[in-house]
Design an enzyme around this catalytic site. Structure first.
Site, short mmCIF file in Angstrom:
data_model
loop_
_atom_site.label_atom_id
_atom_site.label_comp_id
_atom_site.label_asym_id
_atom_site.label_seq_id
_atom_site.Cartn_x
_atom_site.Cartn_y
_atom_site.Cartn_z
N ASP A 177 0.85 -0.98 -0.18
CA ASP A 177 0.06 0.06 0.13
C ASP A 177 0.80 1.26 -0.09
O ASP A 177 1.76 1.40 0.83
CB ASP A 177 -0.93 -0.03 1.17
CG ASP A 177 -1.91 -1.20 1.26
OD1 ASP A 177 -2.08 -1.81 0.25
OD2 ASP A 177 -2.74 -1.08 2.03
N ASP A 196 -15.02 -3.71 -1.01
CA ASP A 196 -14.50 -3.40 0.43
C ASP A 196 -16.01 -2.80 1.18
O ASP A 196 -16.61 -2.01 0.81
CB ASP A 196 -13.67 -2.20 0.42
CG ASP A 196 -12.67 -2.33 -0.66
OD1 ASP A 196 -12.00 -3.26 -0.76
OD2 ASP A 196 -12.31 -1.13 -1.25
#
Length: 254
Positions: free
Chosen positions: A8, A129
């Site tokens: 990330d 998500d």
């Protein structure tokens, strides 16, 4: 089952967030390219890269870094974060990334997803998500009224290559994946599902392996490999680095 390291990127650095909170980030590497090479050297066959700045801003913000990652290692890279229009998706595919992950656009512009799946077959994945079963969008900063399972069903009809499912409340917490939510999702679609969020141990990976028969073909590991709670080579040996991508495109990675 594939074990897929996560990278990330926030402000050009490799970080991990807690439950998707940008205010709760921890830096695990100043150079994401070096991190990518480390995971490759430890046996990774695939990398999961997220442009956190892009997710927040709505356009890729770390494209040069992502291209450097994709060009530096001979394995496939899947990337998401801020891919909400055709131009952004093209820019990432042209950078050497194998597959792009689209999230917000799947909720807000399903016609775009249908068009890009037709234009780039087997290269478009959907990132779902969820908070309490509802799909979060715009870098997890907003929560829609769309249910994760409903979105998954709708997207499989337009030719997506697979789904990456993240339970936001588990992400970065090291509390284990949401097995029941993953089972429910996988049983309702006919494309591979990759699990993400909360995976903290080999035992968690073995629990996910029990879902392989219903379609869970990969597991993204993040904080656990950065803290050393999971050693990547051991994890790969434990669950067998499968070839879920072969189901999609008939090719293999040596």
């Amino acid at each position: 089952m594939d074990v897929i390291p996560a990278i990330d990127i926030l402000d050009g650095r490799c970080v991990r967030l807690y439950q998707g909170d940008y205010q709760q980030s921890e830096v695990f590497g100043e150079d994401p390219v070096e991190v990518a090479q480390r995971w490759y050297s430890q046996g990774a066959k695939y990398l999961h890269v997220v442009d956190l700045d892009g997710a927040k801003e709505g356009k890729p913000q770390n494209l040069k870094v992502i291209e450097a990652i994709a060009r530096s290692i001979p394995i496939r890279v899947q990337m998401g974060g801020g891919l909400r229009d055709r131009e952004s998706i093209l820019s990432v595919l042209n950078s050497g990334v194998s597959r792009v992950i689209v999230g917000t656009a799947a909720v807000e512009n399903s016609q775009l997803i249908a068009e890009i799946c037709a234009e780039f077959p087997e290269q478009i994945m959907i990132g779902i998500d969820a908070r309490d079963g509802k799909v979060a969008t715009r870098g997890w900063l907003e929560t829609s009224e769309v249910m994760a399972v409903d979105l998954a069903k709708r997207m499989t009809s337009v030719g997506i290559a697979g789904i990456i499912y993240t339970d936001i409340y588990r992400d970065g917490t090291m509390q284990g994946p949401n097995i029941e939510a993953l089972r429910q999702l996988a049983e309702n679609v006919d494309v591979p599902v990759i699990a993400s969020g909360g995976i903290s141990s080999i035992a968690d990976l073995l629990n996910l392996l029990s879902l392989e028969s219903v379609g869970v073909k990969g597991a993204i590991v993040g904080k656990s490999i950065y803290t050393g709670a999971i050693q990547l080579p051991e994890a790969i040996r434990a669950v067998g680095n499968g070839r879920w991508q072969d189901v999609i495109d008939g090719s293999a990675i040596a």
